[in-house]
Design a protein around this motif. Structure first.
Motif, mmCIF file in Angstrom:
data_model
loop_
_atom_site.group_PDB
_atom_site.id
_atom_site.type_symbol
_atom_site.label_atom_id
_atom_site.label_comp_id
_atom_site.label_asym_id
_atom_site.label_seq_id
_atom_site.Cartn_x
_atom_site.Cartn_y
_atom_site.Cartn_z
ATOM 1 N N ASP A 196 0.107 7.286 -5.718
ATOM 2 C CA ASP A 196 -1.328 7.392 -6.039
ATOM 3 C C ASP A 196 -2.174 6.470 -5.172
ATOM 4 O O ASP A 196 -2.339 6.732 -4.001
ATOM 5 C CB ASP A 196 -1.570 7.156 -7.545
ATOM 6 N N ASP A 197 -2.661 5.357 -5.736
ATOM 7 C CA ASP A 197 -3.578 4.487 -4.987
ATOM 8 C C ASP A 197 -2.855 3.503 -4.074
ATOM 9 O O ASP A 197 -3.473 2.616 -3.502
ATOM 10 C CB ASP A 197 -4.470 3.730 -5.977
ATOM 11 N N GLY A 198 -1.568 3.632 -3.917
ATOM 12 C CA GLY A 198 -0.808 2.754 -3.030
ATOM 13 C C GLY A 198 -0.280 1.503 -3.716
ATOM 14 O O GLY A 198 0.512 0.763 -3.143
ATOM 15 N N ALA A 199 -0.727 1.263 -4.952
ATOM 16 C CA ALA A 199 -0.313 0.043 -5.661
ATOM 17 C C ALA A 199 1.043 0.234 -6.344
ATOM 18 O O ALA A 199 1.416 1.353 -6.711
ATOM 19 C CB ALA A 199 -1.365 -0.322 -6.700
ATOM 20 N N GLY A 251 0.793 -1.234 0.000
ATOM 21 C CA GLY A 251 0.000 0.000 0.000
ATOM 22 C C GLY A 251 0.819 1.275 0.000
ATOM 23 O O GLY A 251 0.274 2.359 0.152
ATOM 24 N N ARG A 283 3.413 -0.794 -9.661
ATOM 25 C CA ARG A 283 3.193 -1.235 -11.037
ATOM 26 C C ARG A 283 3.942 -2.525 -11.341
ATOM 27 O O ARG A 283 3.488 -3.355 -12.094
ATOM 28 C CB ARG A 283 3.654 -0.148 -12.024
#
Ligand SMILES: O=P(O)(O)OC[C@H]1O[C@H](OP(=O)(O)OP(=O)(O)O)[C@H](O)[C@@H]1O
Ligand code: HPA
Ligand SMILES: [Mg+2]
Length: 168
Positions: A36-39, A32, A41
């Motif tokens: 951005d969203d914690g993801a 997390g 790539r």
């Protein structure tokens, strides 16, 4: 009394079980934490030592996109100039944003310094870190003193040892 042992004589011996647990702990710490969203790539392993921790982290974090960067900086325990022998996919990497770059350890920091120059926005994580290399790593699990050589399970084998009282 001064300790005159060479780094390889002052060893920190790591079992498969230990590296598995420490690599899992690293993955959980990184969960997390992507932009951005914690993801994240993708996971990129610095070969060869980073491959086992990167595989374990990718599994824990459910990341299927895994690439490698090949850096050579040591001949056994002798340090040489760090050199990139193989780069990861250019399109995937960009400036490194959202990419988790994993190695087994940071020692002098030369390897990570080189890779950081290539991907300044990537997140750099190692399982073990020695003090000199700490500024180069964003996340790590265990600190080990500079004069200790870390022995990984892929470089070792189980073998017989003399009982303590049997030694001269
Ligand atoms: O912080 P540094 O002083 O640069 O040292 C750390 C690097 O050295 C070792 O790799 P090595 O070059 O020996 O190759 P390997 O992973 O293929 O064993 C280790 O796996 C790190 O990648
Ligand atoms: O302490 C270490 N152990 C194994 N490989 C290494 N490469 C740099 N330092 C080390
Ligand atoms: Mg390595």
């Amino acid at each position: 009394m001064t300790d005159n042992r060479l780094p390889h004589e002052k060893g920190f011996h790591i079992s498969w079980d230990q590296i598995h647990r420490d690599s899992r702990a690293l993955a959980w710490r990184l969960d997390g934490q992507g932009p951005d969203d914690g993801a994240w790539r993708a996971v990129v392993a610095i070969t060869r030592g980073g491959m086992a921790p990167a595989m374990i982290a990718a599994r824990e974090l459910d990341i299927r996109t895994v690439d490698t960067i090949s850096v050579k900086s040591y001949d056994h325990q002798d340090q040489a100039e760090a050199m990139v022998l193989k780069s990861p996919d250019k399109e995937l990497m960009g400036d490194g944003t959202g990419i988790l770059i994993i190695d087994d350890l940071v020692d002098s920091g030369k390897t990570l310094e080189l890779v950081r120059k290539m991907y300044p926005k990537a997140h750099f994580a190692t399982v073990y870190a020695k003090p000199k290399g700490r500024p180069q790593v964003d996340t790590f699990i265990t600190e080990v003193s500079q004069d200790t050589w870390i022995f990984f399970p892929w470089d070792m084998a189980l073998q017989y040892v003399e009982p303590y009282r049997g030694k001269d």
